[in-house]
Design a protein around this motif. Structure first.
Motif, mmCIF file in Angstrom:
data_model
loop_
_atom_site.group_PDB
_atom_site.id
_atom_site.type_symbol
_atom_site.label_atom_id
_atom_site.label_comp_id
_atom_site.label_asym_id
_atom_site.label_seq_id
_atom_site.Cartn_x
_atom_site.Cartn_y
_atom_site.Cartn_z
ATOM 1 N N SER A 284 1.390 4.928 4.739
ATOM 2 C CA SER A 284 1.768 3.719 3.993
ATOM 3 C C SER A 284 1.684 2.479 4.875
ATOM 4 C CB SER A 284 3.183 3.861 3.427
ATOM 5 O OG SER A 284 3.234 4.892 2.478
ATOM 6 N N LEU B 250 -1.916 1.603 5.237
ATOM 7 C CA LEU B 250 -2.369 0.955 4.003
ATOM 8 C C LEU B 250 -1.928 -0.503 3.965
ATOM 9 C CD1 LEU B 250 -1.697 3.711 1.341
ATOM 10 C CD2 LEU B 250 -3.886 2.585 1.765
ATOM 11 N N SER C 57 -1.254 -2.424 6.366
ATOM 12 C CA SER C 57 -1.909 -3.194 7.429
ATOM 13 C C SER C 57 -3.418 -3.320 7.233
ATOM 14 C CB SER C 57 -1.629 -2.540 8.788
ATOM 15 O OG SER C 57 -0.252 -2.500 9.044
ATOM 16 N N ASP C 58 -3.940 -2.751 6.160
ATOM 17 C CA ASP C 58 -5.393 -2.783 5.888
ATOM 18 C C ASP C 58 -6.216 -2.229 7.046
ATOM 19 O OD1 ASP C 58 -5.229 -3.870 3.306
ATOM 20 O OD2 ASP C 58 -5.152 -5.919 4.103
ATOM 21 N N LEU D 3 -7.353 1.156 7.152
ATOM 22 C CA LEU D 3 -8.000 2.423 6.826
ATOM 23 C C LEU D 3 -9.492 2.319 6.523
ATOM 24 C CD1 LEU D 3 -5.171 4.208 4.867
ATOM 25 C CD2 LEU D 3 -6.019 4.697 7.155
ATOM 26 N N GLU D 4 -10.018 1.128 6.408
ATOM 27 C CA GLU D 4 -11.461 0.873 6.301
ATOM 28 C C GLU D 4 -12.202 1.876 5.411
ATOM 29 O OE1 GLU D 4 -12.971 0.613 10.276
ATOM 30 O OE2 GLU D 4 -11.714 -1.098 10.746
ATOM 31 N N LYS E 156 -10.901 4.157 3.373
ATOM 32 C CA LYS E 156 -10.150 5.369 3.026
ATOM 33 C C LYS E 156 -8.827 5.029 2.327
ATOM 34 C CE LYS E 156 -12.206 8.261 6.498
ATOM 35 N NZ LYS E 156 -13.235 8.866 5.725
ATOM 36 N N GLU E 157 -8.717 3.798 1.867
ATOM 37 C CA GLU E 157 -7.469 3.342 1.244
ATOM 38 C C GLU E 157 -7.115 4.149 -0.002
ATOM 39 O OE1 GLU E 157 -9.291 -0.117 3.405
ATOM 40 O OE2 GLU E 157 -10.036 1.245 1.868
ATOM 41 N N MET E 158 -8.096 4.393 -0.855
ATOM 42 C CA MET E 158 -7.817 5.091 -2.103
ATOM 43 C C MET E 158 -7.350 6.524 -1.841
ATOM 44 S SD MET E 158 -7.464 4.905 -5.291
ATOM 45 C CE MET E 158 -8.353 3.563 -5.989
ATOM 46 N N ALA F 153 -5.837 7.669 0.837
ATOM 47 C CA ALA F 153 -4.486 7.612 1.388
ATOM 48 C C ALA F 153 -3.463 7.275 0.309
ATOM 49 C CB ALA F 153 -4.412 6.588 2.520
ATOM 50 N N ALA F 154 -3.795 6.325 -0.556
ATOM 51 C CA ALA F 154 -2.869 5.933 -1.626
ATOM 52 C C ALA F 154 -2.613 7.091 -2.585
ATOM 53 C CB ALA F 154 -3.414 4.727 -2.381
#
Length: 128
Positions: free
Chosen positions: A65, A68, A70-71, A73-74, A76-78, A80-81
């Motif tokens: 989290s 996420l 902190s932006d 994950l380049e 891979k955000e979705m 991880a979310a």
């Protein structure tokens, strides 16, 4: 690898997840994912996320989290979310006591307090 170690030794997974949490400042997050080690770093978080230890899984969710937020994950955000959302749903389904009010579960307004005590102990353990 780490996944096998964490599966066979949940206490070690808890230890590693707490160490990461203690050091999880923005600079540490960037260093953790930087360079050629980024893939292994995310693999380590994934292994913690799949640990049989609830504490390790929750810490991994908190760590993800933060990444996420902190932006970092380049791309891979979705993934991880979705993982964090799934963890939250699992925790909620396992602990329906947290969702109900005392009056709904017991007309006298009393609860056994066990779930609250376990949750408080967990939160306190994050700072240790």
């Amino acid at each position: 690898g780490a996944r096998d170690v964490f599966q066979t030794n949940p206490a070690f997974a808890e230890f590693v997840s707490k160490l990461l949490w203690i050091a999880w400042e923005p600079e540490s997050q960037r260093s953790f994912l930087q360079g050629e080690h980024g893939k292994e770093a995310l693999g380590l978080l994934g292994a913690l996320f799949e640990s049989p230890s609830v504490i390790a899984r929750v810490c991994a969710g908190l760590l993800l989290s933060c990444l996420l937020a902190s932006d970092l994950l380049e791309g891979k955000e979705m993934q991880a979310a979705v993982g964090v959302h799934s963890l939250v749903e699992d925790l909620i389904s396992c602990c329906p006591v947290w969702l109900s009010s005392p009056k709904a579960s017991d007309p006298s307004g009393k609860t056994d307090g066990k779930a609250d005590a376990e949750f408080a102990a967990f939160i306190q353990s994050l700072g240790q």
